[in-house]
Scaffold this motif. Sequence first.
Motif: not given
Lengths: 99, 453
Positions: B247, A21, B356, A47-48, B359, B40, A88-89, A11, A85, A92, A13-14
């Motif tokens: 978060e 994170t 992305l 990766l990032y 990335l 958010d 989607q990171y 997961r 948000h 990866l 999230k911002n």
Amino acid sequence: MKLGDVVLKVRSKNAGPFWVTIDIFCDRPDIYKRVRDGLSSTSVAQLYRVPEQTLKRFDIEDLRVVKFSLPRPVVQGSAEDRDMHGAQYAALLEEYELG
Amino acid sequence: MPTRVLVPSGVLGLGFDRAALARGVAMRPDIICIDGGSTDSGPFSLGAGQSKYSRAATKSEWRSLMQARAELGVPLVIGTAGTCGTDSTVDWMYDITIELAQELGQSLKIARLYSSQPVERIAAAAKAGQVTPLTPAPELDLSNLSNIVALAGAEHIQAALETGADIVIAGRTTDTATIAALPLSRGDAAGGAWHGAKIAECGALCSTNPTSGVIMVDFDADGFTVEPMAESAACTPHSVSAHMLYENSDPFHLYEPGGHLDVTGAHYTALDDRRVRVEGSRWIPGPYTVKLEGARIGGYQTTIMAILRNAHYVGNAQTWVDRLTGFLTAEIETRMGLTPGDYRLDFRLIGVNGALGALENRIGDPAEVGVLGIITARSQDEAGEIGKLINPFVLHYPLTDDEELPTFAFPYSPATTNRGALYEFALNHVMHLTDPMSAFRIEVSQTQSKVAR
């Protein structure tokens, strides 16, 4: 084997407008150990595409979670932002081939 | 003195299980606390000073909470009212509250806590060395900031409660402050108060049924106990401790005005199959700082969307976009006299790397590709003009010179959409305060119920 096929959930999230994170929920102790030992901070930073020294890593054995936090590649809401948000990171890491 | 706090949901506007709320009311809490905000979904709400959630949804849920409050005779507190906690959204929430007080026939004492910051105050504090950047912070630049708020802490909520208010409508507060305030002022364990507040701030997200919403936390001298109010939900040591990840860039430390929470020594025990007891969290006092949030207008946007379905164009979408961008840059300069420093033109390939960007490391074989053009300019007129100028080329531009003009799919007419201002988050700083109240103000008012006929 892709990381996402081994673990329960990945997961992202911002964590406020300037951080993302990523939580890897491993579910089982053996999978937690495999992820903890098989996933290097260097490969996650690559990766990032962030400098490794900016990456925060938490190996949380009680929860069977490996967590990474990184400065957001672009500030939330800026013209460059593609994912408001930051959710989607995670994809990866889900698709990362775990050695 | 033990303190029982009812948290109906993680945020007002997302809904909660009404039966679970009734169960919570029956357990006679000492206070009802709900958060009304989040950064958010982006900086628009703060920038524009508007609620993200609909007035109808907000009013319908607030009505239930005001009824619950009246039945219990305890305070009801909302933090970060109207999703961003600017003075304008505190007033918006106050209007809704007045309307409901009349409809429900309630006489109420209402305290409004205002968190908006005049730019002059921040500039003066910065000059005095009282503004400190957090990592990673953008350079402190106070120009073009539309709204600045400071995140109030427990002290501000306590001050609002001490007015004897039935309802506290707070501007921007930390997620935890509304919940921690009463337990702290009654002398419950500070570590437990902050930790329990953090666990409960997203409502039932710390349980096995996140959408049920309603959570009860009992605070005391040694820690806290958390229990979901929906029959379908349970709190487990895992579900509760895992919530510290959510978060949060650091799952063990949480910085608040006046110190920080350290949960490295916390232990989580199942009291039964629904309730979890937590002890061992520590509160470490520190300097009194409040976090600042600001949104800046980064330009005005117009968008255009085309869809490529022809296989030749789908396969060469990036090449097409690169060639088109080069051509348009020259056209915009020739016809409008604008150079690339004056505006931005981004084409995003939806279905290829739309989420992305650089990335993205997966190469797919999409049937179609959405091409989203985003223009960011110095004014809405300019952005709209650029949009109209590029429209025919986005529709018809060829991949090479020696082929027929293609025509792509446009999903709507007009092809361009004006999006208004682009706001971006601009501050990641804290401001040091000698007196916590010096950057906030409280207004108290009394409503009279309508005379019953």
